[in-house]
Design a protein around this motif. Sequence first.
Motif, PDB file in Angstrom:
ATOM      1  N   ASP A 204       0.838  -1.193   0.010  1.00 39.23           N
ATOM      2  CA  ASP A 204      -0.012   0.120   0.177  1.00 39.23           C
ATOM      3  C   ASP A 204       0.882   1.296  -0.056  1.00 39.23           C
ATOM      4  O   ASP A 204       0.454   2.289   0.420  1.00 39.23           O
ATOM      5  CB  ASP A 204      -1.113   0.034   1.086  1.00 39.23           C
ATOM      6  N   THR A 205       2.207   1.126  -0.459  1.00 39.67           N
ATOM      7  CA  THR A 205       2.991   2.320  -0.575  1.00 39.67           C
ATOM      8  C   THR A 205       3.591   2.713  -1.988  1.00 39.67           C
ATOM      9  O   THR A 205       3.727   1.692  -2.697  1.00 39.67           O
ATOM     10  CB  THR A 205       4.253   1.964   0.343  1.00 39.67           C
ATOM     11  N   ALA A 206       3.500   3.702  -2.486  1.00 39.86           N
ATOM     12  CA  ALA A 206       4.044   4.281  -3.786  1.00 39.86           C
ATOM     13  C   ALA A 206       4.695   5.573  -3.625  1.00 39.86           C
ATOM     14  O   ALA A 206       4.636   6.357  -2.807  1.00 39.86           O
ATOM     15  CB  ALA A 206       2.867   4.258  -4.887  1.00 39.86           C
ATOM     16  N   SER A 207       5.783   5.451  -4.790  1.00 46.71           N
ATOM     17  CA  SER A 207       6.681   6.778  -4.625  1.00 46.71           C
ATOM     18  C   SER A 207       6.729   7.443  -6.124  1.00 46.71           C
ATOM     19  O   SER A 207       6.567   6.547  -7.301  1.00 46.71           O
ATOM     20  CB  SER A 207       8.316   6.224  -4.278  1.00 46.71           C
ATOM     21  N   PHE A 208       6.731   8.690  -6.001  1.00 49.55           N
ATOM     22  CA  PHE A 208       6.593   9.294  -7.403  1.00 49.55           C
ATOM     23  C   PHE A 208       7.950  10.396  -7.514  1.00 49.55           C
ATOM     24  O   PHE A 208       8.358  10.511  -6.195  1.00 49.55           O
ATOM     25  CB  PHE A 208       5.573  10.265  -7.614  1.00 49.55           C
ATOM     26  N   GLY A 209       8.416  10.793  -8.367  1.00 46.74           N
ATOM     27  CA  GLY A 209       9.650  11.699  -8.396  1.00 46.74           C
ATOM     28  C   GLY A 209       9.656  12.592  -9.880  1.00 46.74           C
ATOM     29  O   GLY A 209       9.058  12.536 -10.512  1.00 46.74           O
ATOM     30  N   ALA A 210      10.807  13.425  -9.765  1.00 45.02           N
ATOM     31  CA  ALA A 210      10.701  14.354 -10.884  1.00 45.02           C
ATOM     32  C   ALA A 210      12.263  14.744 -10.948  1.00 45.02           C
ATOM     33  O   ALA A 210      13.119  14.700  -9.991  1.00 45.02           O
ATOM     34  CB  ALA A 210       9.976  15.744 -10.516  1.00 45.02           C
ATOM     35  N   GLU A 211      12.679  15.065 -12.052  1.00 43.48           N
ATOM     36  CA  GLU A 211      13.948  15.445 -12.679  1.00 43.48           C
ATOM     37  C   GLU A 211      13.854  16.595 -13.514  1.00 43.48           C
ATOM     38  O   GLU A 211      12.876  16.625 -14.466  1.00 43.48           O
ATOM     39  CB  GLU A 211      14.866  14.726 -13.427  1.00 43.48           C
ATOM     40  N   ILE A 212      14.369  17.989 -13.149  1.00 43.00           N
ATOM     41  CA  ILE A 212      13.919  19.315 -13.816  1.00 43.00           C
ATOM     42  C   ILE A 212      15.311  19.869 -14.444  1.00 43.00           C
ATOM     43  O   ILE A 212      16.232  19.980 -13.381  1.00 43.00           O
ATOM     44  CB  ILE A 212      13.280  20.039 -12.937  1.00 43.00           C
ATOM     45  N   PHE A 213      15.599  19.697 -15.530  1.00 45.72           N
ATOM     46  CA  PHE A 213      16.655  20.371 -16.370  1.00 45.72           C
ATOM     47  C   PHE A 213      16.438  21.432 -16.954  1.00 45.72           C
ATOM     48  O   PHE A 213      15.451  21.618 -17.841  1.00 45.72           O
ATOM     49  CB  PHE A 213      17.413  19.439 -17.192  1.00 45.72           C
ATOM     50  N   ILE A 214      16.952  22.745 -16.478  1.00 50.71           N
ATOM     51  CA  ILE A 214      16.667  23.896 -17.449  1.00 50.71           C
ATOM     52  C   ILE A 214      17.365  23.690 -18.670  1.00 50.71           C
ATOM     53  O   ILE A 214      18.888  23.729 -18.833  1.00 50.71           O
ATOM     54  CB  ILE A 214      17.448  25.117 -16.611  1.00 50.71           C
ATOM     55  N   VAL A 215      16.791  24.325 -19.791  1.00 49.68           N
ATOM     56  CA  VAL A 215      17.302  24.334 -21.270  1.00 49.68           C
ATOM     57  C   VAL A 215      17.736  25.665 -21.284  1.00 49.68           C
ATOM     58  O   VAL A 215      16.551  26.446 -21.883  1.00 49.68           O
ATOM     59  CB  VAL A 215      16.458  23.665 -22.339  1.00 49.68           C
ATOM     60  N   ASN A 216      18.869  26.220 -21.384  1.00 51.03           N
ATOM     61  CA  ASN A 216      19.189  27.632 -21.690  1.00 51.03           C
ATOM     62  C   ASN A 216      19.804  27.503 -23.089  1.00 51.03           C
ATOM     63  O   ASN A 216      20.860  26.815 -23.329  1.00 51.03           O
ATOM     64  CB  ASN A 216      20.407  28.033 -20.586  1.00 51.03           C
ATOM     65  N   PRO A 217      19.179  28.158 -24.344  1.00 48.10           N
ATOM     66  CA  PRO A 217      19.742  28.075 -25.646  1.00 48.10           C
ATOM     67  C   PRO A 217      21.009  28.659 -25.620  1.00 48.10           C
ATOM     68  O   PRO A 217      21.369  29.775 -24.905  1.00 48.10           O
ATOM     69  CB  PRO A 217      18.526  28.820 -26.207  1.00 48.10           C
ATOM     70  N   THR A 218      21.916  28.057 -26.139  1.00 48.82           N
ATOM     71  CA  THR A 218      23.460  28.577 -26.333  1.00 48.82           C
ATOM     72  C   THR A 218      23.257  29.897 -27.251  1.00 48.82           C
ATOM     73  O   THR A 218      22.829  29.662 -28.066  1.00 48.82           O
ATOM     74  CB  THR A 218      24.403  27.645 -26.755  1.00 48.82           C
ATOM     75  N   GLU A 219      24.119  30.681 -27.124  1.00 42.84           N
ATOM     76  CA  GLU A 219      24.496  31.824 -27.803  1.00 42.84           C
ATOM     77  C   GLU A 219      25.774  31.655 -28.626  1.00 42.84           C
ATOM     78  O   GLU A 219      25.757  32.497 -29.681  1.00 42.84           O
ATOM     79  CB  GLU A 219      24.757  33.334 -26.759  1.00 42.84           C
ATOM     80  N   LYS A 220      26.442  30.737 -28.270  1.00 43.95           N
ATOM     81  CA  LYS A 220      27.663  30.350 -29.239  1.00 43.95           C
ATOM     82  C   LYS A 220      27.505  29.107 -29.819  1.00 43.95           C
ATOM     83  O   LYS A 220      26.776  28.250 -29.629  1.00 43.95           O
ATOM     84  CB  LYS A 220      28.908  30.438 -28.469  1.00 43.95           C
ATOM     85  N   GLN A 221      28.133  28.814 -31.088  1.00 47.74           N
ATOM     86  CA  GLN A 221      28.288  27.533 -31.620  1.00 47.74           C
ATOM     87  C   GLN A 221      29.659  27.440 -32.078  1.00 47.74           C
ATOM     88  O   GLN A 221      30.442  28.261 -32.511  1.00 47.74           O
ATOM     89  CB  GLN A 221      27.513  27.526 -32.761  1.00 47.74           C
ATOM     90  N   GLU A 222      30.137  26.112 -32.354  1.00 52.40           N
ATOM     91  CA  GLU A 222      31.567  25.877 -33.101  1.00 52.40           C
ATOM     92  C   GLU A 222      30.921  25.552 -34.446  1.00 52.40           C
ATOM     93  O   GLU A 222      30.395  24.731 -34.843  1.00 52.40           O
ATOM     94  CB  GLU A 222      32.037  24.526 -32.151  1.00 52.40           C
TER      95      GLU A 222
END
Length: 371
Positions: A204-222
Amino acid sequence: MWRLSKTKQNKTKDNKRSQNMDSHKWSLGFTLLAFLFITSSSAELIIKQVTQGRGIEYNNSYSLTSNLGVTTRELREERPSNKIVTITSFSVIKDRGEPYESSIFEAAGYKWRLVLYVKGNPKGGINNHISLYARIEETESLPRGWEVNVDLKLFVHNRKLKKYLSVTDGTVKRYNDAKKEWGFTQLISLPTFYNANEGYLVQDTASFGAEIFIVNPTEKQEKVTFISNPPNNVFTWKILRFSTLEDKFYYSDDFLVGDRYWRLGFNPKGSGGGRPHALPIFLYAQGHKANAVVTNTWGAVNLRLKNQRSSNHKQLYSAAWYPIRSDYGVGVNNIILMSELKDASKGYMVNDAIIFEAEMVKVSVTNIVSV
């Protein structure tokens, strides 16, 4: 009368042919419709299997293999990095329609809550799945017109396997004043969740979770650019007293083409499969010039043993990616046979001297520039 009878017979044959063709067309049409129906049904089934796949479909990998916008579920051993909510006595709330809102947690510099609907989010018209969302909080301090781009993963713990079911869809979630909550309305189906053999609800036990990664668009490119016939691309190396040279590799001075230094090398006694009957020649990539972007480098070169009496040079074209490390050589073990080299009438060795030449016909240059 004969002509009239023949005409009637022809009309009869034409009518039968027309009826047969019509029947054939109807048959083809029916077959086509049936094929489309079967294909459509199969496609719908495939989509349902992908987007509503059961947790028992085990996959031990930790790679994100979702197609854009298609919900992907995979099992992994690592716990979620930002938040885990465990609910004991789950049966107490299993019939509740209102959400459970977690405490605030920090992730990637922002404040968040998990919002859990144990019977599905009624606003989404779902009542046979658990729904889970991540909502951004305390946005009053953010600048006007704020926007936070998030790569979001939500989880359900499989206690039987001691792994976490990761749910994602590969799209970037754009949080702003108009949309502060994102997640998955169909996180996991209720039949799968409540099935004791699956392992998501144990004691009768359950677990939930989250991962949150910020996507910052790069201003530079190779940016990698290939330059044909770059400046100062011909290097000439004259070797004197060839007959006195030892059995070892000799190297030219370094020369700069593009953003990298290069040099030639050879062993007068031969190398590899050409030894001792042929003369080798190799081009080596060396270090990069000051302030260059250090990457591997494309080098395309015409390697020559020059004929000192005519334009009948021995030439080899070579092209390769040269790694970042120095002293990586590309060339040939047999640009000329020793017997031909030492034949004075041929013109490749004059006064005990030979001349190598490298013409760099194309090199790559890497720069960091604005997107």
